[in-house]
Design an enzyme around this catalytic site. Structure first.
Site, PDB file in Angstrom:
ATOM      1  N   ASP A 128      45.431  42.989  28.211  1.00 34.67           N
ATOM      2  CA  ASP A 128      46.860  43.301  27.262  1.00 34.67           C
ATOM      3  C   ASP A 128      47.769  42.997  28.608  1.00 34.67           C
ATOM      4  OD1 ASP A 128      45.313  44.913  25.437  1.00 34.67           O
ATOM      5  OD2 ASP A 128      46.232  46.798  25.796  1.00 34.67           O
ATOM      6  N   TYR A 153      32.009  51.786  30.114  1.00 39.46           N
ATOM      7  CA  TYR A 153      32.880  52.147  29.126  1.00 39.46           C
ATOM      8  C   TYR A 153      31.217  52.447  28.114  1.00 39.46           C
ATOM      9  CZ  TYR A 153      37.271  50.045  29.137  1.00 39.46           C
ATOM     10  OH  TYR A 153      38.924  50.296  29.753  1.00 39.46           O
ATOM     11  N   ASP A 156      41.943  42.525  41.078  1.00 42.95           N
ATOM     12  CA  ASP A 156      43.728  43.080  41.448  1.00 42.95           C
ATOM     13  C   ASP A 156      44.855  41.718  42.568  1.00 42.95           C
ATOM     14  OD1 ASP A 156      41.521  42.842  43.876  1.00 42.95           O
ATOM     15  OD2 ASP A 156      42.139  44.348  44.925  1.00 42.95           O
ATOM     16  N   ASP A 201      39.632  44.335  29.249  1.00 43.90           N
ATOM     17  CA  ASP A 201      40.338  45.682  28.304  1.00 43.90           C
ATOM     18  C   ASP A 201      42.254  44.998  29.053  1.00 43.90           C
ATOM     19  OD1 ASP A 201      41.617  47.091  27.432  1.00 43.90           O
ATOM     20  OD2 ASP A 201      40.300  49.021  26.998  1.00 43.90           O
ATOM     21  N   LYS A 240      35.132  42.823  41.440  1.00 48.34           N
ATOM     22  CA  LYS A 240      35.535  43.589  42.363  1.00 48.34           C
ATOM     23  C   LYS A 240      34.337  43.792  43.554  1.00 48.34           C
ATOM     24  CE  LYS A 240      38.885  46.601  44.046  1.00 48.34           C
ATOM     25  NZ  LYS A 240      39.560  45.701  45.379  1.00 48.34           N
TER      26      LYS A 240
END
Ligand code: NAD
Length: 344
Positions: free
Chosen positions: A226, A120, A198, A222, A166
């Site tokens: 959620d 970001y 994942d 992020d 990852k």
């Protein structure tokens, strides 16, 4: 010393849930000083700026900011919007670690998300041939300070830390994993494991009770936070802390909910839980924070619910103030028991 807190009551249901959270703080921790400041839609109406200079200055001078949600339909299409003040406030306070707890039954986890690095914030652009790119970058120091926050938190909780990355694909993830394990040497009492993102997404959905503290980079955090949010039942229940910078920022996760504003039915538990996080992290008042958390659990078990938590089994719902009052009643009893214990 008790923390000095600037309160930003915000818009729509913001002042409703803030008033309940302030009352909880006032009764349980009367030494904490609370000062309201103008912010959001009302600040635009009165000053033309959603984060007026004197509000920003007061926030900079405080130990913590307790913020209710902002956002108002009146400004949805305007050039100056309340949400712009929120992003500016986070940047001005220079906070880098976002803590999102999720508790429900046997589930008790906290996601610690890196907030100012990664995809970001990396270089982005459009090449001559029309290709668009975003880049993910991390400096080791950004990973280290976030990892330390996670280990400190794990040490104060269940002493388990899961680092999500990852690393089978990304260089930044390999850096992340290496730095987390270097920091781990300073915390031999905390069990560490690595998990690919994942797999983490799957485990959060299928076996969330296995997690204690999860540390991860900005974009993974992020998405995972959620996902974890749905574990708690309603958006109105969720609290967050954004810490590690100049001044700590606490706020419920939900928005200003214009659809239910003024009806007295907003769930105040996310705002109350945010106040509990403030007591714990900024105030170092762990016992008081535990009392609030326990009170919230008892109130839910006793069936006090605003309509967002209404289920077929619940015959009636409670108002914002009734739920706040029920919390207060619970911890008044616990506080009295605690003082009686100290007096013996
Ligand atoms: P929202 O979170 O306000 O509402 C989504 C749904 O959840 C609505 O049905 C609402 O009634 C319900 N809800 C939210 N909080 C609740 C609570 N405490 N109790 C009961 N029900 C609750 O999201 P939205 O509708 O997308 O956004 C509304 C406004 O809030 C927008 O202006 C948006 O920009 C702003 N917003 C602000 C923040 C913030 O200040 N941190 C965060 C998200 C959205």
């Amino acid at each position: 010393m008790a923390p000095r807190v600037v309160c930003l009551p915000g818009d729509c249901i913001g002042p409703e849930v803030m008033a309940v959270a302030q009352r909880v703080l006032g009764v349980l921790a009367p030494d904490v000083s609370l000062e309201d400041r103008l912010f959001g839609a009302e600040a635009i109406r009165r000053t033309g700026d959603s984060l007026p200079p004197d509000t920003l200055q007061a926030c900079r001078m405080a130990d913590a900011v307790l913020k209710a949600p902002i956002g108002h339909p009146e400004f949805d299409a305007a050039d100056v919007r309340p949400e712009q003040g929120m992003l500016r406030l986070r940047a001005e306070l220079d906070v880098y670690a976002n803590l999102r707890p999720a508790r429900e039954g046997a589930i008790d986890l906290v996601i610690v998300r890196e907030l100012v690095g990664g995809l970001y914030f990396g270089a982005r652009g459009v090449r001559d041939d029309g290709t668009v790119f975003d880049t993910c970058e991390y400096h080791p120091s950004q990973v280290e300070r976030l990892a330390r926050r996670g280990f400190e938190l794990a040490r104060a909780r269940g002493r388990r830390l899961t680092s999500v990355d990852k690393a089978n694909v990304l260089e930044t993830s390999r850096l992340w994993r290496r730095v987390v394990h270097e920091v781990a040497d300073d915390y031999p009492d905390v069990d560490v494991d690595d998990m690919l993102v994942d797999n983490a997404a799957m485990q959060l959905a299928s076996a969330p009770e296995r997690f204690d503290v999860v540390v991860t980079e900005n974009m993974f955090g992020d998405i995972l936070s959620d996902e974890a949010a749905v574990l708690g039942g309603s958006l109105g229940m969720l609290a967050s802390a954004t810490i590690g910078g100049k001044v700590d920022l606490y706020e419920p996760v939900h928005g200003s909910a214009p659809d239910i504003a003024g009806k007295g039915i907003a769930n105040p538990l996310g705002a109350i839980a945010s106040a509990a996080m403030l007591l714990r992290h900024t105030g170092k008042l762990e016992a008081d924070a535990n009392i609030v958390d326990a009170a919230i659990s008892h109130v839910l078990e006793a069936g006090h619910r605003t309509p967002d938590l209404y289920s077929g089994k619940t015959k009636k719902y409670n108002t914002t103030w009734e739920v706040g009052g029920a919390v207060e009643q619970q911890f008044s009893d616990s506080a009295m028991r605690r003082y009686a214990f100290h007096a013996v």
